[in-house]
Design a protein around this motif. Sequence first.
Motif, short mmCIF file in Angstrom:
data_model
loop_
_atom_site.label_atom_id
_atom_site.label_comp_id
_atom_site.label_asym_id
_atom_site.label_seq_id
_atom_site.Cartn_x
_atom_site.Cartn_y
_atom_site.Cartn_z
N VAL A 246 0.86 -1.19 0.00
CA VAL A 246 0.00 0.00 0.00
C VAL A 246 0.89 1.23 0.00
CG1 VAL A 246 -1.82 1.24 1.22
CG2 VAL A 246 -1.75 -1.26 1.28
N SER A 247 0.66 2.12 -0.95
CA SER A 247 1.52 3.30 -1.05
C SER A 247 1.25 4.24 0.12
CB SER A 247 1.24 4.02 -2.37
OG SER A 247 -0.06 4.60 -2.33
N LEU A 248 2.21 5.12 0.34
CA LEU A 248 2.04 6.10 1.41
C LEU A 248 0.81 6.97 1.15
CD1 LEU A 248 5.47 7.66 2.47
CD2 LEU A 248 3.88 6.29 3.83
N GLU A 249 0.62 7.31 -0.12
CA GLU A 249 -0.54 8.14 -0.46
C GLU A 249 -1.84 7.45 -0.06
OE1 GLU A 249 1.99 7.54 -2.35
OE2 GLU A 249 2.81 9.42 -3.14
N ASP A 250 -1.91 6.15 -0.36
CA ASP A 250 -3.12 5.41 0.00
C ASP A 250 -3.28 5.31 1.51
OD1 ASP A 250 -3.88 5.06 -2.60
OD2 ASP A 250 -2.92 3.10 -2.82
N GLN A 251 -2.16 5.18 2.20
CA GLN A 251 -2.25 5.11 3.66
C GLN A 251 -2.77 6.42 4.24
OE1 GLN A 251 1.23 3.42 5.67
NE2 GLN A 251 1.90 2.57 3.70
N ILE A 252 -2.30 7.52 3.67
CA ILE A 252 -2.78 8.82 4.16
C ILE A 252 -4.26 8.99 3.82
CG2 ILE A 252 -2.52 11.32 3.89
CD1 ILE A 252 0.49 10.69 3.28
N ARG A 253 -4.64 8.48 2.67
CA ARG A 253 -6.06 8.53 2.31
C ARG A 253 -6.89 7.72 3.32
NH1 ARG A 253 -5.61 6.86 -2.62
NH2 ARG A 253 -5.05 8.95 -3.29
N ALA A 254 -6.34 6.60 3.75
CA ALA A 254 -7.05 5.79 4.75
C ALA A 254 -7.16 6.53 6.07
CB ALA A 254 -6.31 4.47 4.94
N MET A 255 -6.12 7.30 6.39
CA MET A 255 -6.21 8.11 7.61
C MET A 255 -7.33 9.14 7.48
SD MET A 255 -2.13 8.71 8.30
CE MET A 255 -2.34 9.73 9.76
N GLY A 256 -7.44 9.71 6.28
CA GLY A 256 -8.52 10.67 6.06
C GLY A 256 -9.88 10.01 6.18
N ASP A 257 -9.98 8.79 5.64
CA ASP A 257 -11.25 8.04 5.76
C ASP A 257 -11.61 7.83 7.22
OD1 ASP A 257 -11.44 7.89 3.04
OD2 ASP A 257 -10.53 5.89 2.90
N ALA A 258 -10.60 7.45 7.99
CA ALA A 258 -10.86 7.13 9.39
C ALA A 258 -11.30 8.37 10.16
CB ALA A 258 -9.58 6.55 10.02
N ARG A 259 -10.61 9.46 9.93
CA ARG A 259 -10.95 10.69 10.64
C ARG A 259 -12.34 11.19 10.21
NH1 ARG A 259 -6.51 13.67 12.91
NH2 ARG A 259 -5.98 12.36 14.67
N ALA A 260 -12.60 11.16 8.92
CA ALA A 260 -13.90 11.67 8.43
C ALA A 260 -15.03 10.79 8.92
CB ALA A 260 -13.88 11.74 6.91
N ALA B 22 2.74 19.27 6.15
CA ALA B 22 1.72 18.35 6.65
C ALA B 22 0.34 18.72 6.13
CB ALA B 22 1.74 18.36 8.18
N GLU B 23 0.07 20.02 6.11
CA GLU B 23 -1.25 20.45 5.65
C GLU B 23 -1.42 20.16 4.17
OE1 GLU B 23 -2.12 24.60 6.28
OE2 GLU B 23 -4.28 24.24 6.24
N ALA B 24 -0.38 20.42 3.39
CA ALA B 24 -0.46 20.15 1.95
C ALA B 24 -0.71 18.66 1.70
CB ALA B 24 0.83 20.61 1.26
N ILE B 25 0.02 17.83 2.42
CA ILE B 25 -0.14 16.38 2.25
C ILE B 25 -1.55 15.96 2.65
CG2 ILE B 25 0.57 14.16 3.21
CD1 ILE B 25 3.43 15.22 3.23
N TRP B 26 -2.02 16.49 3.75
CA TRP B 26 -3.35 16.09 4.21
C TRP B 26 -4.44 16.53 3.22
CZ3 TRP B 26 -4.85 12.85 7.95
CH2 TRP B 26 -6.22 12.78 8.21
N HIS C 200 -3.80 14.40 -0.24
CA HIS C 200 -3.93 12.94 -0.21
C HIS C 200 -5.08 12.45 0.67
CE1 HIS C 200 -0.55 12.47 -2.74
NE2 HIS C 200 0.36 12.85 -1.86
N ALA C 201 -5.31 13.11 1.79
CA ALA C 201 -6.39 12.64 2.67
C ALA C 201 -7.73 13.24 2.29
CB ALA C 201 -6.07 12.98 4.12
N ALA C 202 -7.70 14.52 1.83
CA ALA C 202 -8.97 15.17 1.48
C ALA C 202 -9.26 15.12 -0.02
CB ALA C 202 -8.97 16.62 1.95
N GLY C 203 -8.26 14.75 -0.81
CA GLY C 203 -8.49 14.60 -2.24
C GLY C 203 -8.55 15.89 -3.02
N MET C 204 -7.93 16.92 -2.49
CA MET C 204 -7.92 18.19 -3.23
C MET C 204 -6.84 18.17 -4.31
SD MET C 204 -8.39 21.18 -0.36
CE MET C 204 -9.89 21.35 0.61
N THR C 205 -7.07 18.97 -5.34
CA THR C 205 -6.01 19.19 -6.31
C THR C 205 -5.01 20.18 -5.70
OG1 THR C 205 -7.09 21.10 -7.30
CG2 THR C 205 -7.69 18.92 -8.18
#
Lengths: 329, 149
Positions: free
Chosen positions: A1-15, B103-107, B110-115
């Motif tokens: 699992v790429s780091l990007e996908d892991q961070i996305r999973a963190m976002g899923d968990a938080r949301a 950290a904010e840019a990454i979040w 990658h986490a919020a899916g913004m461009t």
Amino acid sequence: VSLEDQIRAMGDARAGEVSTPMWRDVSGGGRGHRLLAAAAIVLVIVGVIVVMSNSGGDAPRVDVDTADPDVDADQTPTSLTPTTVPTTTGVPTTNSAPTTTSASPGRTCATNPEPSAGFLDTATHIAFDRTPLDLDLDGIDDEVLIHEADDGTWSLIARLQGGWTNALDIGQPSLPGLALTPDGVPAGTDLDGDGGLEFFVTGYLADTAQLVSFNGCELVDKFLFDSPPESPGATFGVQLGIAAGSDLCTILCFTRVSCSDGVLTQEILVTDPPGSAPGGDVALGRGEIRLHEGTLELTELLAETGIPILDLPPNAPSAETTGVIDCLP
Amino acid sequence: MTSADEEFDVFVAHVQPQLVRALAGRLPADAVGDAVAEALAYAWEHRGRVLPMTNPGGYLYRVAQSRSRRRKQGLLPWRSDETIPDIEPGLPAALAALSPKQAEAIWLVHAAGMTHVEAGDAMGISGSTVANHLERGMARLRNELGVDS
């Protein structure tokens, strides 16, 4: 699992932990319906009273309580309400803060048909400048003129649509370059939230700036702001006016520009609250604030001290943005 | 329901999920709901200006942060009871150790899916600056965690 996908999973968990309310519960989408319902009830009751009073003097008295318990006071529109905020400015001034009673929007001002004698006689004066600014908020640009006389004294005068204000003597030049460059322009904003404009002038290459209160249609007072100790020789200063009930609450920002190893650096320094917001520059005029990078930092700086947040749109692609000052409740 | 209500419903459905994800990195879960509500209330009040924006999500992200009156503090620390399968155990701590901008840019991306542009609007910086923060931050993460991808 790429780091990007892991961070996305963190976002899923938080949301997934967040419970968000329906927007109508909080946005006022239901407010309008409640207000309409309340208004309808009041109208019906008033109608009944009118009918009964017209039908004769023997009608039983009806006490009407028009206060609707479902309509909270805080549900009234807030965008038109001046904000109450801490009123200490912390900005050194030469005068105590006055109670300003600025012109109402579109006010017809009692002005002089002619400017002060000799004021516009440019042949006998060495500096003269004018800047469009809608001082009386009638939608038409007025002019603020900055004038340096032969004897070295400076004056301000405004030309409104109805005539001229009285000239305000601002004494010996404390604002080097004030009238010499476009950067030394006057700017206006509603400092006290009463719907009128106060305006102020800043000087290019100045260590001080002056706030001039525009009271009704008169140029009535002035304040001197010193550059902050941490920014000696600041290159450009502006005040950001914040509505503060009947008191002034003003912060003063200075932008310092320096060049080192070929890299141009701009720094915003704020006198009140103390601190700095690195990056970007600020220009202010006609009740609007334009910011480049550094917007977010400046906004947060204000938030931390309880000063109302400015209503700032995001940076446009050009990196320059304009927003009307809008103090939030 | 008026057409304005319907239009705003569509707007909320489009913006809210990303807004929640973006804010969830910075605010506790119970505060995110309030912040989103504040931002949407603001959007409703100023819908004539907000709805036509090219990136209303980024704008409302900033509104939500401003209205939440919270000191800028970077990403919210990961709780010890927050366990997520299939992530590097050290990832939350490594994220928290980045510079706030990285950290904010990454979040946001990658986490919020913004461009990049959307994240730039949200952060008050340009999209290219977001890309720089993102690249450097991800490189630091990979280096810190000893991973290649």
